[in-house]
Design a protein around this motif. Sequence first.
Motif, mmCIF file in Angstrom:
data_model
loop_
_atom_site.group_PDB
_atom_site.id
_atom_site.type_symbol
_atom_site.label_atom_id
_atom_site.label_comp_id
_atom_site.label_asym_id
_atom_site.label_seq_id
_atom_site.Cartn_x
_atom_site.Cartn_y
_atom_site.Cartn_z
ATOM 1 N N GLN A 143 1.992 -3.534 -7.261
ATOM 2 C CA GLN A 143 1.950 -2.133 -6.838
ATOM 3 C C GLN A 143 2.749 -1.254 -7.787
ATOM 4 N N VAL A 144 3.830 -1.810 -8.333
ATOM 5 C CA VAL A 144 4.604 -1.038 -9.308
ATOM 6 C C VAL A 144 3.869 -1.021 -10.650
ATOM 7 N N MET A 178 9.025 2.035 -7.665
ATOM 8 C CA MET A 178 7.716 2.621 -7.932
ATOM 9 C C MET A 178 7.850 4.078 -8.348
ATOM 10 N N ALA A 217 1.460 1.642 -10.692
ATOM 11 C CA ALA A 217 2.059 2.965 -10.901
ATOM 12 C C ALA A 217 2.299 3.225 -12.390
#
Lengths: 320, 325
Positions: B111-112, B166, B115
């Motif tokens: 998920q990071v 993030m 980003a």
Amino acid sequence: MLAYVIRRLFYGAGVVLGVLLLLFLLFFTVATPDDVARQALGEKALPDVIEQWKVNHGYDRPLWPWQDFDDNLFFDHYRRMLTFDFGRSDADDTPIMDRIRDGVGPSLALTVPMFVLGVVAGIVLSLFVAFFRETYIDRMGVFLCVLGMSISILLYIIGAQYLIGKTLRWFPISGFDADPSVMLRFLALPLLVGVVSGVGGDVRFYRTVFLEETGRDYVRTARAKGAGEGRVMARHVLRNALIPILTRVVVAIPFLFTGSLLLEAFFGIPGLGALTVDAIQGNDFSTLRTMVFIGALLFVLGQVATDVSYALVDPRVRLE
Amino acid sequence: MSALEVEDLVVRFPGDREPVQVVDGVSLRVDPGEVLALVGESGCGKSMTALSCLRLVPRPGRIHAGGIRVAGREILSLAVPEMRSIRGSEISMIFQEPMTSLNPVVAVGDQVVEAIRLHEPVSRAAARARTLEIFQKVGIPDPEDRLDAYPHQLSGGLKQRVMIAMALATVPRVLIADEPTTALDVTIQAQILELIRELRSEFDVGILLITHDLGVVNELADRVAVMYAGRFVEEGARVEVLSGGRHPYTQGLLRSIPGRVEPGERLAEIPGVVPAPDDWPPGCRFADRCERAVDVCSERSPDATSLGDGRRVWCHVVAEEEAAG
Ligand SMILES: Nc1ncnc2c1ncn2[C@@H]1O[C@H](COP(=O)(O)OP(=O)(O)OP(=O)(O)O)[C@@H](O)[C@H]1O
Ligand SMILES: [Mg+2]
């Protein structure tokens, strides 16, 4: 996970044994072999003809183990079902296993494409309406879905046969041919009817799932990162929505084998659905018993498959 | 140039009879390297103000009027793809709900990585290496293992750190932190505040910090804005507002605090309840609960009274006191 699956299969075996008990009670005590014989031979059949029929079909033995432990219908019923030795049809004496083998092909030829097209159409259409949520496109879509769901499948069948089959003459009204080059022409109408009649309910269900997911906090996070709507849908929403969608989809897969009762009967497809309908209409209890037993087996398999697929797509689920 | 400037922002939700304005004419400014703390009771519109800055006001709400500039660029008139390129690169947000703000079926490292890769043309491996670095920086223990963990395997504090990681994946000009420590226990709160402090000084990020916690305000903020029922009531340098709040609402909030503010000190309770957005009185919205209210308070909305040094108070009584000298 393996331990879990084995345990679930073990419980499933319990369910199947229970179903077999119910079947025995229904088909041997509520409807006795004498009733079955009279159904097959006609009400006016003479007593010794009935006895002979019972001998021929193996129904002449005592019902329960305590009447005769070594030779009784109860044990026999379990042994035959569990070894897939289904015996002969009560109606026309053909081996049931042969008829199942013949029927599986046509059934799968209908149900597999119907299932795949249905799932794909359902997901694509529901993503589409969910993308346009709260606009007139979405409202129109929901209206069409409800309309589609409210119409009886019989009307779809008759409508398709009349309009496309009889008036436009695009496809044959009914029938089947195993030759791949012409098979699709015969399957076109039942496929169309099957997909169209089912898609409304699917789209409504999937749409609700998608909308519920689009409102979640992690979707806002994805947007805050700078992800576009397409990416948000495909990478974030779809993956989460897959979880509830799977229950609906995977549980249906085993039943592809048993075919479709109405479509096969109305479109003259010689599959297992038609076989079952014939068995009901013809008081062919041995065939009916077999089909119910197979249905129970597939149901248990579907349940286990659903649990496993959950564990595969949702990291939070661990099967123990 | 300010990092973030908001001017006369109005956020509307459709109401039963007429639309309700949950944010009603808010203006604020955050300079690079500055921390503006936004305080106020629950429901006064803090999160909606923050979400407006990313144009992420949840439906059916929307930004009805106003201007928002991020690093000098007006964002309300931007086309959607341009807005997207700003989110997560120029302006990042840490959300109030760390437990639910991560995607439950994607590994937190990914998920990071997402980003980073949304804004920079780097390979997956490079982005992953960077993520590992950021994880170390935000104090996630065993960062290598945690890259592949799923949100449900992390505690609330770790989830919040992932959210912070993030938000920092690309160094933004503006960071909005919506109650970043509320869900966490005290020691972890302190670590996260330290992290935000470092960011501010290291990268000159402008920070809009929303909190209920006066201890946090005291430790971190340069300036404080007090919000009530969709509007600002007082704004100014931290020391002045905390030790000499002029608005009766500010004074009420701070009443319980005799001298120094301790970490974890919450805002005081004021008798009465905040009116709902569809039930806001004409005039000063605090008038019904105000001990010092006079007739004019319930008739006319107060204008800002400037007290110098960017200090502003929206109160008829204060305006009169000032006029009288
Ligand atoms: N979907 C919605 N429909 C109508 N009103 C809403 C909706 N979402 C939020 N509001 C209203 O907007 C107002 C401001 O909400 P906001 O979340 O900004 O408050 P907040 O100051 O962040 O509160 P908290 O401290 O509890 O986080 C609230 O009064 C709330 O009732
Ligand atoms: Mg909030």
